[in-house]
Write an enzyme that holds these catalytic residues in place. Sequence first.
Site, PDB file in Angstrom:
ATOM      1  N   ASP A   9       4.588   4.418  -0.742  1.00 12.17           N
ATOM      2  CA  ASP A   9       3.843   4.835   0.104  1.00 12.17           C
ATOM      3  C   ASP A   9       3.516   5.966   0.470  1.00 12.17           C
ATOM      4  O   ASP A   9       4.972   6.936   1.152  1.00 12.17           O
ATOM      5  CB  ASP A   9       4.758   4.192   1.221  1.00 12.17           C
ATOM      6  CG  ASP A   9       5.752   4.606   1.248  1.00 12.17           C
ATOM      7  OD1 ASP A   9       6.353   4.005   2.830  1.00 12.17           O
ATOM      8  OD2 ASP A   9       6.706   5.415   0.842  1.00 12.17           O
ATOM      9  N   ILE A 155      -0.379   3.657  -0.905  1.00 13.23           N
ATOM     10  CA  ILE A 155       0.331   3.092  -0.222  1.00 13.23           C
ATOM     11  C   ILE A 155       1.745   2.261  -1.511  1.00 13.23           C
ATOM     12  O   ILE A 155       1.164   1.580  -2.360  1.00 13.23           O
ATOM     13  CB  ILE A 155       1.016   2.154   0.755  1.00 13.23           C
ATOM     14  CG1 ILE A 155      -0.192   0.801   1.138  1.00 13.23           C
ATOM     15  CG2 ILE A 155       0.155   2.865   1.865  1.00 13.23           C
ATOM     16  CD1 ILE A 155       0.173  -0.855   1.810  1.00 13.23           C
ATOM     17  N   ASP A 156       2.763   2.160  -0.844  1.00 13.44           N
ATOM     18  CA  ASP A 156       3.985   1.987  -1.943  1.00 13.44           C
ATOM     19  C   ASP A 156       3.763  -0.311  -2.379  1.00 13.44           C
ATOM     20  O   ASP A 156       3.378  -0.641  -2.026  1.00 13.44           O
ATOM     21  CB  ASP A 156       4.950   2.081  -1.693  1.00 13.44           C
ATOM     22  CG  ASP A 156       6.202   1.624  -2.787  1.00 13.44           C
ATOM     23  OD1 ASP A 156       6.036   1.751  -4.397  1.00 13.44           O
ATOM     24  OD2 ASP A 156       7.184   1.367  -2.640  1.00 13.44           O
ATOM     25  N   LYS A 157       4.492   0.511  -3.744  1.00 16.98           N
ATOM     26  CA  LYS A 157       4.401  -1.994  -3.879  1.00 16.98           C
ATOM     27  C   LYS A 157       4.655  -2.367  -2.825  1.00 16.98           C
ATOM     28  O   LYS A 157       4.704  -3.699  -2.439  1.00 16.98           O
ATOM     29  CB  LYS A 157       4.997  -1.682  -5.162  1.00 16.98           C
ATOM     30  CG  LYS A 157       5.445  -3.052  -5.332  1.00 16.98           C
ATOM     31  CD  LYS A 157       6.647  -2.707  -7.285  1.00 16.98           C
ATOM     32  CE  LYS A 157       7.177  -4.537  -6.809  1.00 16.98           C
ATOM     33  NZ  LYS A 157       7.473  -4.491  -8.595  1.00 16.98           N
ATOM     34  N   THR A 159       5.671  -1.939   0.521  1.00 18.93           N
ATOM     35  CA  THR A 159       5.054  -1.478   1.865  1.00 18.93           C
ATOM     36  C   THR A 159       3.308  -2.126   1.480  1.00 18.93           C
ATOM     37  O   THR A 159       2.447  -2.307   0.638  1.00 18.93           O
ATOM     38  CB  THR A 159       4.722   0.093   1.252  1.00 18.93           C
ATOM     39  OG1 THR A 159       5.785   0.649   2.261  1.00 18.93           O
ATOM     40  CG2 THR A 159       4.050   0.280   3.455  1.00 18.93           C
TER      41      THR A 159
END
Length: 341
Positions: A9, A155-157, A159
Site C-alpha cells: 500500500d 495499494i498492497d495485495k 490492503t
Amino acid sequence: MIDQDTQPDELEDDDLFEHHRIVVDAGQAMLRIDRFLDTKLATTSRTKLQSAIDAGGVKVNGQVVKASYKVKPVDLITVSLPHPPRDTNIIPQNIPLDIVFEDDDLMVVNKPAGMVVHPAHGNWDGTLVNALVYYLQNLPTTRNGEGRPGLVHRIDKDTSGLMVIAKTDFAMSHLARQFFEHTIERTYNALVWGVPDPENGMITGYIGRSTSDRKVMTVYDDETKGKWSVSHYKTLEALNYVSLVQCNLETGRTHQIRAHFRHVGHPLFNDATYGGDRVLRGNPNGTFKAFVDNAFALLPRQALHARSLGFEHPRTQEWYQFDSPLPADFQAALDKWRNKV
C-alpha cells in the site's frame, strides 16, 4: 524473486513519476517549449510530452504553460511524467472488477484484499492489471508498449480499497501530476493496537528499508537513510485495546502507514510484517488471547482500507470524490472489538 509484500500500500507512489528540473542556458534562443523539451528529454516520446503539457505537468517558473510558450534564458522548467517501471507478458484475464465509476477518461475501482495490483515474479496472473488489460484493451502504457497499464498509484495485495485508473495518456499525465504534487485526497482507515497519544496528530520521519530485513521499512531521523514522509491521523474510536483511526497521506512512501504506526508503538492489527499479529495490549494468555485469535481469524490480514479518494477530473477540472465502506472482514473484526468494550 520479488516478494509481493515489498509491493505495498502506498508503494512509493511518489516514485511512479519522473520529475525533471531544467534551467535554460543563458544563451538559449527563444524556442517553443514542446520543441525544447523534445531535445532535452530524448528518451521521452513526443506524445508523452504533449500529454504532460496539456495536463499541466510542465511549468515554467512555477506557472503552467502551453506548448506554444517560448522558452527564455534562465527559465526554470519542471516536468512531471507518469513513469511506471516495466512489466512484460501481461496476460488478459476475465477477472471481475468492482467498478465504482467509469467514463471515457478514467475509472475508479474498489480493490479487494488479496488481489495483487500488478504482475511480478511469482504473481504473473490474477492481478488487477491482468483484469484491466482484459476489460480495457487500449490503456495507456509506457516504454514501447510495456508498463503497468493505466496505473498512477498502487495499494498492497492485503490492503483493500479505492484506486483510480487512467484510460488515456492525457488522463494518466494529469493524474500523475496530481499525485506528484500531493493534491490527491487519500483517506485510509486502520485498526491499530492501543490508543494513540495524542489521539489526533501527525507522524513524520525518513522512511527507508530496514538494515536487517528488506521487506520491512523503518522510520529514521537521518535524512541520508530514507525519504521524508508525513501522515496525518485522527482517532475515530478508542476501544481500549485497539483503536480505529483515520489516516491521510501527505506523501506516498513504501509501507508508510504501517511503518509510521509501528514507529509510534501502535502497529496495525494483524500486520505480520510489522509485529501486529500478536497480542500487544492486554493479557497475552488465556481467554483474551483466544478472543484476539478469533478476531485475527475474522480479519486475516493487516487492518488497512483505502476508504476515500478525491481528485480533479482531468477533462472537466471538477472535483470528484469517492468513498468505499469498510469491507466485511474489517467490519467484522471491528464489531467484535466494539462488543468487547
